[in-house]
Design a protein around this motif. Structure first.
Motif, PDB file in Angstrom:
ATOM      1  N   GLN B  18      58.079  72.306 -77.098  1.00 60.83           N
ATOM      2  CA  GLN B  18      57.747  71.171 -77.970  1.00 60.83           C
ATOM      3  C   GLN B  18      57.957  69.839 -77.247  1.00 60.83           C
ATOM      4  O   GLN B  18      57.819  68.782 -77.862  1.00 60.83           O
ATOM      5  N   LEU B  19      58.350  69.901 -75.984  1.00 59.95           N
ATOM      6  CA  LEU B  19      58.752  68.665 -75.305  1.00 59.95           C
ATOM      7  C   LEU B  19      57.771  68.252 -74.217  1.00 59.95           C
ATOM      8  O   LEU B  19      56.982  69.053 -73.741  1.00 59.95           O
ATOM      9  N   ASP B  20      57.872  66.993 -73.829  1.00 56.83           N
ATOM     10  CA  ASP B  20      57.090  66.542 -72.688  1.00 56.83           C
ATOM     11  C   ASP B  20      57.854  66.878 -71.401  1.00 56.83           C
ATOM     12  O   ASP B  20      59.022  67.259 -71.447  1.00 56.83           O
ATOM     13  N   TYR B  21      57.180  66.715 -70.247  1.00 55.87           N
ATOM     14  CA  TYR B  21      57.814  67.179 -69.024  1.00 55.87           C
ATOM     15  C   TYR B  21      59.051  66.381 -68.643  1.00 55.87           C
ATOM     16  O   TYR B  21      60.026  66.947 -68.144  1.00 55.87           O
ATOM     17  N   ARG B  50      48.635  78.101 -73.027  1.00 57.26           N
ATOM     18  CA  ARG B  50      48.520  77.373 -74.294  1.00 57.26           C
ATOM     19  C   ARG B  50      47.646  76.133 -74.134  1.00 57.26           C
ATOM     20  O   ARG B  50      46.818  75.828 -74.977  1.00 57.26           O
ATOM     21  N   ASP B  51      47.837  75.427 -73.031  1.00 63.50           N
ATOM     22  CA  ASP B  51      47.134  74.159 -72.856  1.00 63.50           C
ATOM     23  C   ASP B  51      45.875  74.285 -71.994  1.00 63.50           C
ATOM     24  O   ASP B  51      45.364  73.286 -71.491  1.00 63.50           O
ATOM     25  N   ASP B  52      45.402  75.531 -71.852  1.00 65.31           N
ATOM     26  CA  ASP B  52      44.129  75.766 -71.147  1.00 65.31           C
ATOM     27  C   ASP B  52      44.090  75.193 -69.742  1.00 65.31           C
ATOM     28  O   ASP B  52      43.096  74.607 -69.335  1.00 65.31           O
ATOM     29  N   GLU B  83      54.975  75.581 -62.909  1.00 70.10           N
ATOM     30  CA  GLU B  83      55.529  74.359 -63.512  1.00 70.10           C
ATOM     31  C   GLU B  83      54.687  73.159 -63.073  1.00 70.10           C
ATOM     32  O   GLU B  83      54.274  72.330 -63.880  1.00 70.10           O
ATOM     33  N   VAL B  87      52.028  70.670 -65.214  1.00 72.20           N
ATOM     34  CA  VAL B  87      52.166  69.216 -65.260  1.00 72.20           C
ATOM     35  C   VAL B  87      50.943  68.530 -64.652  1.00 72.20           C
ATOM     36  O   VAL B  87      50.411  67.569 -65.213  1.00 72.20           O
ATOM     37  N   LYS B  88      50.474  69.041 -63.520  1.00 76.44           N
ATOM     38  CA  LYS B  88      49.428  68.327 -62.773  1.00 76.44           C
ATOM     39  C   LYS B  88      48.008  68.833 -63.022  1.00 76.44           C
ATOM     40  O   LYS B  88      47.054  68.129 -62.753  1.00 76.44           O
TER      41      LYS B  88
END
Lengths: 167, 323
Positions: B18-21, B50-52, B83, B87-88
């Motif tokens: 549920q959090l940002d990086y 989840r985030d494709d 990871e 993020v990237k």
């Protein structure tokens, strides 16, 4: 029909069969113990031991379950264009969790995880996430009441390993 | 059961999801236990799914693992850091910044794009494009004029999340493409110059060939009617080790010296990494630099900011300014 649940501190809770079934863990235990809704004797003669949950926490869990026992099994909403599912904490649930201090919330989350009550677990993990969002590591450590066991050198190493995120 | 540390990893993962990086990164510094739980690749693979986030194929990941194990000398090599991928998102469809914004100055600021001149007399942003058949993917485009109008865009491949070992040992194909069109009523031309560069190396505007140089040139006669958009595409493969940035210069002009924006148009520049299904593991010396050939004369106005210092791929000392 009622089901008896016994907490780690030996407190007995008598709850409706439907409430008990909201916990996947309890459901499974009842099946394993041949307890069924139509067989009163099986329910009366058995109680479910829950050695990972204390009395205080159990009371809160049951309170939440009472409120949600008539919920439709709901699909998590797909908002967000990217298909990310976002859990929406209802107003009642927000109010319900509002006064729990952080440590208690963590206990509740642990219980929800152990009992496998998905709705409650999602509510709490979302609430905890909201509380630590944007915090620094020492603030998070304080909230979780964790003593940091990482040395400065280790912290430096961890930061270095993820230094790419600052590019 | 009071401490989150006593819970199974999955509980910690659910909170992290549920959090940002930046918050997750802070959590990793809280304790050894949280650090190890939040370093679990399963968490990051979950989040990527989840985030494709596009990922290299399973076949590639498997063959990569087989080969990377043989490389004992380097660490953190041959292993995708999910990871970092989450993020990237380095395998996304377009590593170039987009879309084209209404103001060129804004793109200079936001995207770091450089344009041939200020105050942008010779080219402009057109919305919608004039004198061409409409294209469903194009809202705005650059429309050039009677002198070369150019846009220079750079992608820092490692900053976008591509690991250095991937660029050096696997060297995946890098596909650069752009949509281009003339105006139906005026002859025009368009050039795309793309170069892979080492860290800090300047773009060499005179380089024409070589395994890290791509030049595409197009020309349209007057009365190209209907004037359709077409995709110009060029692919880098088997380039040398050590490439860190990709710079693309797109430029156009009309060939009748008309006042106004009657030159070639371009839009929707796209850069994507094309991952193979089979990982190869190249040595540094594989696909060495192919000697670059140069134009005798600079073929187009030089953007001083691009060639910030004199020099070429092999340190040739040549300086030339704008014309």
């Amino acid at each position: 029909p009622n089901v008896k649940l016994v907490t780690s501190d030996n407190e007995e809770f008598v709850v409706d069969f439907r409430i008990a079934k909201m916990s996947v863990t309890v459901s499974r235990l009842m099946e394993a113990m041949n307890m069924s809704e139509t067989d009163d004797a099986s329910l009366l003669s058995n109680s479910i031991p829950l050695p990972n949950v204390t009395k205080a926490v159990m009371a809160r869990v049951i309170e939440w379950c009472e409120k949600h026992k008539n919920d439709e099994p709901k699909e998590e909403k797909e908002n967000d264009k990217r298909g990310r599912t976002t859990h929406v904490v209802s107003d009642w649930d927000k109010e319900f969790l509002k006064n729990d201090e952080f440590g208690r919330l963590c206990q509740l989350m642990g219980a929800a995880n152990y009992l496998e009550i998905k709705g409650l677990f999602n509510d709490i993990s979302q609430t905890i996430a909201n509380m630590i969002h944007g915090k620094k590591s020492d603030e998070i450590a304080e909230m979780f009441n964790i003593h940091c066991d990482l040395t400065e050198a280790e912290k430096k190493e961890i930061r270095k390993k993820t230094a790419w995120c600052e590019d | 059961m009071a401490l989150i540390e006593d819970y199974p990893d999955v509980v910690i993962h659910e909170v992290a999801k549920q959090l940002d990086y930046s918050t997750i990164r802070a959590m990793k510094l809280v304790s050894r236990r949280l650090h190890s739980a939040l370093s679990d690749p399963l968490l990051w693979i979950d989040l990527c799914e989840r985030d494709d986030r596009p990922l290299p194929s399973r076949a590639f990941r498997k063959s990569l693992a087989d080969q990377a194990r043989e490389d004992q000398n380097e660490k953190m090599v041959g292993q995708l850091d999910f990871e970092r991928v989450w993020v990237k998102n380095p395998f996304r469809a377009n590593l170039m910044r987009s879309p084209i914004l209404p103001q060129m100055a804004e793109m200079g600021r936001e995207y770091g794009w450089k344009f041939s001149d200020e105050p942008y007399a010779s080219m402009k942003v057109e919305e919608p494009p004039q004198g061409t058949v409409p294209h469903p993917d194009i809202v705005r485009c650059f429309a050039t004029s009677h002198q070369w109008g150019q846009r220079c865009a750079t992608v820092h491949l490692t900053k976008e999340g591509l690991p250095e070992w991937l660029l050096d040992h696997v060297r995946p194909r890098i596909v650069v493409s752009e949509l281009v069109a003339p105006r139906f009523d005026c002859a025009s031309e368009y050039h795309l110059h793309a170069q892979l560069l080492r860290a800090g190396e300047p773009f060499d505007t005179r380089a024409k060939t070589g395994n890290r140089v791509r030049v595409v040139e197009k020309e349209w006669p007057q009365w190209t009617n209907p004037a359709h958009w077409e995709r110009v595409e060029t692919i880098f493969e088997d380039y040398p080790a050590g490439m860190r940035t990709l710079t693309v210069i797109s430029r156009g002009k009309d060939r009748q010296f008309w006042a106004g924006n009657y030159g070639a148009k371009f839009a929707n520049l796209q850069v994507r990494i094309e991952m193979p299904d089979e990982a190869r593991w190249l040595a540094e010396s594989d696909f060495p630099e192919v000697t670059t050939e140069y134009d005798d004369f600079p073929t187009f106005i030089t953007n001083r900011e691009v060639t910030g210092r004199p020099g070429g791929f092999f340190g040739r000392f040549r300086r030339f300014g704008g014309n």
